[in-house]
Design a protein around this motif. Structure first.
Motif, PDB file in Angstrom:
ATOM      1  N   CYS A 135       0.809  -1.227   0.000  1.00  0.00           N
ATOM      2  CA  CYS A 135       0.000   0.000   0.000  1.00  0.00           C
ATOM      3  C   CYS A 135       0.842   1.276   0.000  1.00  0.00           C
ATOM      4  O   CYS A 135       0.517   2.231  -0.711  1.00  0.00           O
ATOM      5  CB  CYS A 135      -0.939   0.001   1.206  1.00  0.00           C
ATOM      6  SG  CYS A 135      -2.155  -1.332   1.158  1.00  0.00           S
ATOM      7  N   GLY A 166      -7.716   3.688  -1.281  1.00  0.00           N
ATOM      8  CA  GLY A 166      -8.495   3.256  -0.131  1.00  0.00           C
ATOM      9  C   GLY A 166      -9.938   2.926  -0.485  1.00  0.00           C
ATOM     10  O   GLY A 166     -10.527   1.984   0.060  1.00  0.00           O
ATOM     11  N   SER A 167     -10.514   3.677  -1.416  1.00  0.00           N
ATOM     12  CA  SER A 167     -11.888   3.417  -1.842  1.00  0.00           C
ATOM     13  C   SER A 167     -11.995   2.072  -2.554  1.00  0.00           C
ATOM     14  O   SER A 167     -12.983   1.338  -2.382  1.00  0.00           O
ATOM     15  CB  SER A 167     -12.376   4.540  -2.769  1.00  0.00           C
ATOM     16  OG  SER A 167     -12.417   5.772  -2.087  1.00  0.00           O
ATOM     17  N   ILE A 169      -9.974  -0.507  -2.018  1.00  0.00           N
ATOM     18  CA  ILE A 169      -9.795  -1.531  -0.996  1.00  0.00           C
ATOM     19  C   ILE A 169     -11.094  -1.714  -0.203  1.00  0.00           C
ATOM     20  O   ILE A 169     -11.500  -2.844   0.095  1.00  0.00           O
ATOM     21  CB  ILE A 169      -8.631  -1.154  -0.055  1.00  0.00           C
ATOM     22  CG1 ILE A 169      -7.303  -1.212  -0.826  1.00  0.00           C
ATOM     23  CG2 ILE A 169      -8.581  -2.089   1.160  1.00  0.00           C
ATOM     24  CD1 ILE A 169      -6.114  -0.713  -0.054  1.00  0.00           C
ATOM     25  N   TYR A 170     -11.755  -0.598   0.119  1.00  0.00           N
ATOM     26  CA  TYR A 170     -13.040  -0.675   0.825  1.00  0.00           C
ATOM     27  C   TYR A 170     -14.051  -1.474   0.006  1.00  0.00           C
ATOM     28  O   TYR A 170     -14.766  -2.324   0.546  1.00  0.00           O
ATOM     29  CB  TYR A 170     -13.583   0.732   1.078  1.00  0.00           C
ATOM     30  CG  TYR A 170     -15.076   0.756   1.372  1.00  0.00           C
ATOM     31  CD1 TYR A 170     -15.549   0.458   2.646  1.00  0.00           C
ATOM     32  CD2 TYR A 170     -15.991   1.051   0.365  1.00  0.00           C
ATOM     33  CE1 TYR A 170     -16.916   0.448   2.910  1.00  0.00           C
ATOM     34  CE2 TYR A 170     -17.362   1.043   0.622  1.00  0.00           C
ATOM     35  CZ  TYR A 170     -17.813   0.751   1.891  1.00  0.00           C
ATOM     36  OH  TYR A 170     -19.166   0.732   2.140  1.00  0.00           O
ATOM     37  N   PHE A 171     -14.102  -1.213  -1.289  1.00  0.00           N
ATOM     38  CA  PHE A 171     -15.041  -1.914  -2.160  1.00  0.00           C
ATOM     39  C   PHE A 171     -14.802  -3.418  -2.124  1.00  0.00           C
ATOM     40  O   PHE A 171     -15.733  -4.221  -1.974  1.00  0.00           O
ATOM     41  CB  PHE A 171     -14.913  -1.394  -3.589  1.00  0.00           C
ATOM     42  CG  PHE A 171     -15.774  -2.128  -4.590  1.00  0.00           C
ATOM     43  CD1 PHE A 171     -17.145  -1.955  -4.601  1.00  0.00           C
ATOM     44  CD2 PHE A 171     -15.201  -2.995  -5.513  1.00  0.00           C
ATOM     45  CE1 PHE A 171     -17.949  -2.645  -5.525  1.00  0.00           C
ATOM     46  CE2 PHE A 171     -15.995  -3.682  -6.434  1.00  0.00           C
ATOM     47  CZ  PHE A 171     -17.370  -3.500  -6.440  1.00  0.00           C
ATOM     48  N   LEU A 173     -13.172  -5.114   0.213  1.00  0.00           N
ATOM     49  CA  LEU A 173     -13.403  -5.642   1.553  1.00  0.00           C
ATOM     50  C   LEU A 173     -14.885  -5.929   1.781  1.00  0.00           C
ATOM     51  O   LEU A 173     -15.259  -6.999   2.280  1.00  0.00           O
ATOM     52  CB  LEU A 173     -12.891  -4.654   2.613  1.00  0.00           C
ATOM     53  CG  LEU A 173     -11.385  -4.607   2.849  1.00  0.00           C
ATOM     54  CD1 LEU A 173     -11.036  -3.475   3.803  1.00  0.00           C
ATOM     55  CD2 LEU A 173     -10.869  -5.929   3.399  1.00  0.00           C
ATOM     56  N   THR A 174     -15.730  -4.967   1.420  1.00  0.00           N
ATOM     57  CA  THR A 174     -17.158  -5.155   1.655  1.00  0.00           C
ATOM     58  C   THR A 174     -17.749  -6.208   0.727  1.00  0.00           C
ATOM     59  O   THR A 174     -18.629  -6.972   1.132  1.00  0.00           O
ATOM     60  CB  THR A 174     -17.921  -3.832   1.473  1.00  0.00           C
ATOM     61  OG1 THR A 174     -17.655  -3.290   0.164  1.00  0.00           O
ATOM     62  CG2 THR A 174     -17.504  -2.823   2.527  1.00  0.00           C
ATOM     63  N   GLN A 175     -17.268  -6.276  -0.503  1.00  0.00           N
ATOM     64  CA  GLN A 175     -17.834  -7.217  -1.462  1.00  0.00           C
ATOM     65  C   GLN A 175     -17.298  -8.637  -1.286  1.00  0.00           C
ATOM     66  O   GLN A 175     -18.061  -9.606  -1.372  1.00  0.00           O
ATOM     67  CB  GLN A 175     -17.548  -6.738  -2.892  1.00  0.00           C
ATOM     68  CG  GLN A 175     -18.226  -5.437  -3.272  1.00  0.00           C
ATOM     69  CD  GLN A 175     -19.732  -5.578  -3.393  1.00  0.00           C
ATOM     70  OE1 GLN A 175     -20.256  -6.220  -4.294  1.00  0.00           O
ATOM     71  NE2 GLN A 175     -20.438  -4.968  -2.460  1.00  0.00           N
ATOM     72  N   TYR A 191     -18.895   1.121  -9.820  1.00  0.00           N
ATOM     73  CA  TYR A 191     -18.183   1.716  -8.688  1.00  0.00           C
ATOM     74  C   TYR A 191     -16.957   2.493  -9.164  1.00  0.00           C
ATOM     75  O   TYR A 191     -16.736   3.642  -8.761  1.00  0.00           O
ATOM     76  CB  TYR A 191     -17.769   0.618  -7.714  1.00  0.00           C
ATOM     77  CG  TYR A 191     -17.158   1.129  -6.428  1.00  0.00           C
ATOM     78  CD1 TYR A 191     -17.956   1.393  -5.323  1.00  0.00           C
ATOM     79  CD2 TYR A 191     -15.788   1.335  -6.323  1.00  0.00           C
ATOM     80  CE1 TYR A 191     -17.401   1.858  -4.138  1.00  0.00           C
ATOM     81  CE2 TYR A 191     -15.223   1.797  -5.146  1.00  0.00           C
ATOM     82  CZ  TYR A 191     -16.034   2.057  -4.057  1.00  0.00           C
ATOM     83  OH  TYR A 191     -15.477   2.525  -2.889  1.00  0.00           O
TER      84      TYR A 191
END
Length: 201
Positions: A135, A166-167, A169-171, A173-175, A191
């Motif tokens: 990262c 980060g956005s 990675i968030y996507f 992680l949640t998916q 997205y």
């Protein structure tokens, strides 16, 4: 090439190949059993080497797992960021996002991330090693691109790079990691396109 240099090069290659063989055999053991329940005996059998050979490369399980974290993080970084960032910003960001999502979607890699997160409370150094080899350099490369591209005028290129990566990675992680596809599904292209629009607006 002198014989001494040639022999040294051959030895180094054999050493590298054997080390990779051991790490390749260690990965499924750690993924299946976790860090605590994985033994060096299991790793030796999985890698197809003797315990003596295993210990000649990695003195203990801690050193072996640390090497595995570093190798996987470094390999993922090279797969995503080895290509130069040259071209129109919208297309460049699209390519980066697609490469990141493609690499993260790998099930073995996702399981490894879950393992690192699970061990992070007792081994924060491994999480930091992962971030430092993946990262952190990724953010630095993208921030440098933002800073030097004349078509962009970001007030804080580093923060913008962190928001973008980060956005994504968030996507994922949640998916994927948190199995959110069933309760909050979204197509990756939708997205990514909206993220890029927000970043470049």
């Amino acid at each position: 090439m002198k014989k001494f240099d040639r022999d040294k090069q051959i030895y180094h290659q054999r050493f590298t190949d054997k080390a990779k063989q051991i790490l390749h055999g260690a990965l499924p053991e750690f993924l299946q059993h976790g860090y605590t329940r994985t033994s060096m005996d299991k790793v030796a059998r999985s890698a197809g080497v003797s315990k003596q050979t295993l210990y000649s490369y990695y003195s203990d399980k801690d050193g072996l797992f640390t090497a595995l974290v570093e190798q996987i993080a470094t390999n993922k970084f090279q797969l995503v960021w080895s290509q130069p960032l040259a071209g129109e910003p919208k297309q460049i960001l699209k390519q980066i996002a697609q490469r990141i999502i493609t690499e993260i979607e790998d099930e073995e890699y996702l399981n490894f991330v879950r393992l690192i997160v699970a061990e992070s409370s007792t081994r924060p150094d491994l999480s930091q090693l992962f971030l430092n080899n993946l990262c952190k350099p990724a953010t630095e490369i993208l921030a440098q691109y933002f800073q030097t591209n004349q078509a962009l005028n970001f007030s804080d290129p580093e923060a913008t790079a962190r928001i973008f990566i980060g956005s994504l990675i968030y996507f994922m992680l949640t998916q994927e990691v948190l199995h959110g596809k069933a309760i909050m599904p979204m197509e990756s292209d939708r997205y990514v396109d909206n993220l890029i629009e927000l970043i470049l607006r």
